[in-house]
Write an enzyme that holds these catalytic residues in place. Structure first.
Site, PDB file in Angstrom:
ATOM      1  CB  CYS A  82      -1.650  -7.263  -1.555  1.00 27.22           C
ATOM      2  SG  CYS A  82      -2.982  -7.625  -2.569  1.00 27.22           S
TER       3      CYS A  82
ATOM      4  CG  HIS B 208      -2.099  -0.808   1.126  1.00 24.79           C
ATOM      5  ND1 HIS B 208      -1.669  -2.333   1.839  1.00 24.79           N
ATOM      6  CD2 HIS B 208      -2.839  -1.194   0.369  1.00 24.79           C
ATOM      7  CE1 HIS B 208      -2.813  -3.289   1.279  1.00 24.79           C
ATOM      8  NE2 HIS B 208      -3.790  -2.514   0.669  1.00 24.79           N
TER       9      HIS B 208
HETATM   10  N1  GLN Z   1      -4.218 -11.500  -8.054  1.00 22.80           N
HETATM   11  C1  GLN Z   1      -4.553 -10.476  -7.465  1.00 22.80           C
HETATM   12  C2  GLN Z   1      -3.540  -9.022  -7.982  1.00 22.80           C
HETATM   13  O1  GLN Z   1      -3.020  -9.315  -7.585  1.00 22.80           O
HETATM   14  C3  GLN Z   1      -4.719 -10.479  -6.261  1.00 22.80           C
HETATM   15  C4  GLN Z   1      -5.609  -9.537  -5.657  1.00 22.80           C
HETATM   16  C5  GLN Z   1      -6.152  -9.497  -4.145  1.00 22.80           C
HETATM   17  O2  GLN Z   1      -6.915 -10.308  -4.007  1.00 22.80           O
HETATM   18  N2  GLN Z   1      -7.184  -8.131  -3.878  1.00 22.80           N
HETATM   19  O3  GLN Z   1      -4.343  -7.843  -7.919  1.00 22.80           O
HETATM   20 ZN    ZN Z   2      -4.504  -9.057  -1.594  1.00 21.74          ZN
END
Ligand code: GLN
Ligand code: ZN
Length: 770
Positions: A742, A710
């Site tokens: 993420c 983030h």
């Molecule tokens: N594969 C997705 C990404 O990398 C996963 C995002 C999520 O789970 N919010 O953007």
């Molecule tokens: Zn995620």
């Protein structure tokens, strides 16, 4: 005559006017008074819409420039002192500072961010009950004091009165307001603030009464939760105290059955009770038994959480049984505020006429109330045409072959218990997969997406507008995929991804290719602040007419000898982020999607993709508000995931990804998903949340995120080494992966490459220690 009213109305405007005005204001292009004027104008329009539909009151107090809970923080004078506002800082500018933080942190995305280096990071945001709306979380300490500190609400009441409307004001009740906040001091219990808070509510109510407001709707949605006894018991004395000085109070509950709070809600000393007859119709009888005849019963009969047209006959039948039992006054309303549905179908250009006839957005729902009231009050003649149209639409939806497909029904009928199980248990699969992929210990990977650059978004927009043809678009996306592959190879990552350049959104991308989903042009709902989402509409049985990701993924794999991880969104997440069918259980809709995703997984495997990730970030969001519903939900959610994942051979490795930080209470179910590898968000909790996995002896492989995506800040290698060392004390190192928290779609390339280079270096350091 039966009264009709709404608990609240969408605030963005028919064409998201508020969003655009807010963003202009934040960019410094629209001054405060001009923004206030936009707000006043929208309120005037929304009240007029309520008046046009014949509502007996307009609702005042549901408008907010960012969030209704934040409005209450100012009304009740409890802005957290850490903001340290200058004495002359205007209310609205303080409001936006609390909502968005200060400029020094501008690079930090707001969503989910809960910490910062200094005192002016934004208030935390969290989900409003089980909706996709996010509110700003009040902060409480033993030093918190309350005091009537804003006249905004009273000004809005005056504005409505000047326009000639009869006003019902709405407030979030004191118990729900406290409950929804958070303690910011160890050992402190925010419940202890109640006695201080109630007198301020009394002041607010007295002032509304002085303004001539006859009714105040007090929202206490926490009556639909499993509450500690102290909180339950406090309702009675709180409302005794409030009722002394107040206009008539309509206590509003919604989203969830009242269950053990039913009697309590019925017996509070208020003039009326609103209940959600869509979510908990089975409670109506009990409510009629307990609610005395001198109280108003407001029946939430029109679904405020979904976009379907109300079946008038079903609603009227339900109302008839209520009327037979409750001898007092009845009001009709949506089940909850209409904040959670789009504004109106009037501007809808993308949906076909038939599908549109099945739907009702906020404005249409107001008119449904008018029609229901007319029939209920015996004046069917005045609404004959509208009633006939509604009946025809309901009949057409019920019988439509677009909704009910024999092939889908047959496929689900043929399912067997073992459909949701891999062939071999995890340890055997793990051995086969280790042989096949020969990855180093602590393998490195990413979560799927790489930066969605302006060039990528531009190409997609041009393709949608028809300025770029299909071949041109494919070439552009292929170039992006190749770029991502080459960068990952250069970084030395072990398991690659194609980067998701072709995806606008992780649910919309799949919804657009699956049968059974439709997309509106203008069906926006507020997610938080100025941010709106346009959820797909799941209207019919789900099937996958053709592969959805195979061509992109196979292309990516063709560029490299390294393993390419296929990337899919899971059934629970697709369901959770859509408007869903109300004519069959959610669990059945989830299972239909699961079979469609399974088809894709099988096709990816056949195309030579050996590792496939099925993202399920929304599993936790789907948890019912009351514990009693958890078990059934989790059983269906995990079964759906396993159905999607179990069509492949043991040597194919299934990953899943979840983006949150609370697992401890659902670990057995997470383990029951039986993904070969799970990646989770852990960096911001300093790996603490991994402890639960360790204590539980979570059996499969885990990739605990080693850095927070983030923030644009590039984490250094040492920090990631430290986190992974900590992880290795909790979980067997042989089962650990190294990855970010993420996906990286919101980041830029330079910081992404720098961070991943450090991450790969960290993995190398750790491998030497093993
Ligand atoms: N594969 C997705 C990404 O990398 C996963 C995002 C999520 O789970 N919010 O953007
Ligand atoms: Zn995620």
């Amino acid at each position: 005559m039966t009264a009709i009213h709404t608990l609240g109305f969408p605030r963005m405007g028919a064409h998201r006017e508020l969003k655009f005005a807010l963003e202009q204001h934040w960019r410094g292009e629209l001054d405060r008074s001009a923004l206030e004027a936009v707000g006043a104008d929208l309120r005037a329009q929304h009240w007029q819409a309520q008046r046009d539909a014949g509502l007996d009151f307009v609702t005042v107090g549901d408008f907010a420039f960012y969030d209704q809970v934040a409005n209450h923080i100012q009304l009740l004078g409890c802005e957290p002192p850490r903001f340290d506002f200058a004495g002359d800082e205007p209310e609205l500018s303080r409001y936006f500072t609390m909502a968005r933080g200060v400029a020094a942190e501008a690079g930090h995305d707001h969503a989910g961010c809960t910490h910062g280096d200094h005192g002016s990071f934004a208030l935390e945001m969290t989900k409003w009950f089980d909706t996709n709306y996010h509110y700003l979380v009040p902060e409480f300490t033993s030093a918190t004091r309350f005091g009537l500190a804003s006249v905004r609400l009273f000004d809005e009441v005056a504005q409505a009165q000047q326009a000639g409307h009869r006003v019902k004001a709405v407030l979030l009740g004191p118990l729900s307001f406290l409950w929804l906040g958070k303690e910011k001091e160890g050992g402190f219990d925010r419940f202890s603030l109640l006695d201080q808070l109630v007198p301020v509510y009394e002041q607010v109510l007295r002032r509304l009464k002085q303004q001539g407001v006859e009714w105040v709707q007090m929202d206490e949605p926490i009556l639909g939760l499993d509450l500690p006894d102290a909180w339950r018991h406090a309702f009675e004395r709180t409302y005794w105290q409030l009722a002394r000085s107040a206009p008539k109070l309509l206590l509003a509950t919604y989203f969830s059955p009242l269950a053990d709070n039913l009697r309590l809600a019925c017996q509070l000393p208020v003039a009326g009770l609103h209940v959600d007859a869509v979510r908990a119709p089975e409670e109506l009888t009990g409510i009629c038994d307990w609610l005395s005849a001198h109280k108003v019963l407001s029946v939430g009969i029109v679904d405020g959480r979904n976009i379907w047209r109300t079946d008038p006959d079903a609603a009227l039948a339900r109302l008839a049984t209520v009327a037979a039992k409750h001898k007092g006054e009845l009001w009709l309303a949506p089940s909850c505020s209409l904040l959670h549905v789009p504004f109106s179908l009037a501007a809808e250009a993308r949906l076909d006429a038939e599908l549109k006839s099945w739907l009702a957005f906020a404005v249409e729902k107001l008119h449904e109330l008018r029609v229901l009231r007319a029939v209920f009050d015996g004046d069917e003649a005045s609404v004959q045409g509208e009633l006939a149209a509604a009946r025809a639409a309901i009949a057409s939806r019920r019988a439509s072959p677009r909704v009910h497909r024999a092939d889908v029904a047959l496929r689900l009928a043929r399912r067997v218990e073992s459909d949701d199980r891999r062939n071999a248990p995890f340890v055997e699969r793990q051995a086969l997969q280790r042989l096949r992929f020969a990855l180093p210990p602590l393998p490195t990977t990413t979560i799927g997406s790489f930066p969605q650059t302006a060039a990528i978004r531009g190409a997609r927009a041009a393709f949608k507008r028809g300025e770029l043809d299909a071949d041109g678009y494919r070439d552009r996306m292929r170039a992006e995929i190749e770029l991502a592959v080459r960068k990952q190879e250069a970084l030395g990552l072990d398991v690659l991804v194609h980067g998701e350049a072709e995806r606008n959104d992780m649910v919309e991308y799949f919804g657009e290719q699956l049968d059974g989903f439709a997309f509106s042009a203008n069906g926006w709902v507020q997610s938080y602040g100025s941010r709106c989402v346009k959820p797909p509409i799941l209207y019919g049985d789900v099937a996958r007419p053709a592969p959805m990701t195979v061509a992109w993924t196979a292309y990516a794999q063709s560029l490299t000898p390294l393993p390419m991880k296929g990337m899919l969104t899971g059934p629970v997440t697709i369901l959770q982020w859509s408007f869903v069918r109300d004519d069959q259980p959610r669990s059945l809709s989830t299972e239909q999607i699961a079979w469609a995703i399974r088809d894709e997984v099988v096709d990816l495997e056949a195309a030579g993709i050996g590792i496939i990730q099925i993202d399920e970030p929304a599993i936790r969001e789907g948890l019912p508000l009351r514990r009693a519903g958890w078990k059934a939900y989790l059983a269906s959610a995990t079964r759906a995931f396993r159905i999607s994942a179990s069509g492949v051979a043991d040597r194919t490795q299934i990953h899943t990804h979840m983006c949150y930080s609370e697992f401890n209470d659902i670990l057995p179910e997470i383990a029951a998903m039986d993904a070969d590898v799970i990646t989770i968000e852990t960096s911001r909790s300093d790996m603490e949340l991994l402890r639960g996995f360790g204590d539980f002896r979570y059996p499969n492989e885990i990739g605990p995120g080693v850095y927070d995506i983030h923030s644009p800040r590039v984490p250094d290698t040492d920090a990631m080494v430290r986190l992974m060392r900590k992880a290795a004390t909790v979980v067997p190192p042989a089962n650990l992966w190294v990855n970010p928290d993420c996906g990286l779609k919101t980041r830029g390339w330079p910081e992404t490459e720098a961070a991943l280079a450090n991450m790969v270096a960290a993995a190398k350091v750790l491998r030497r220690e093993l």
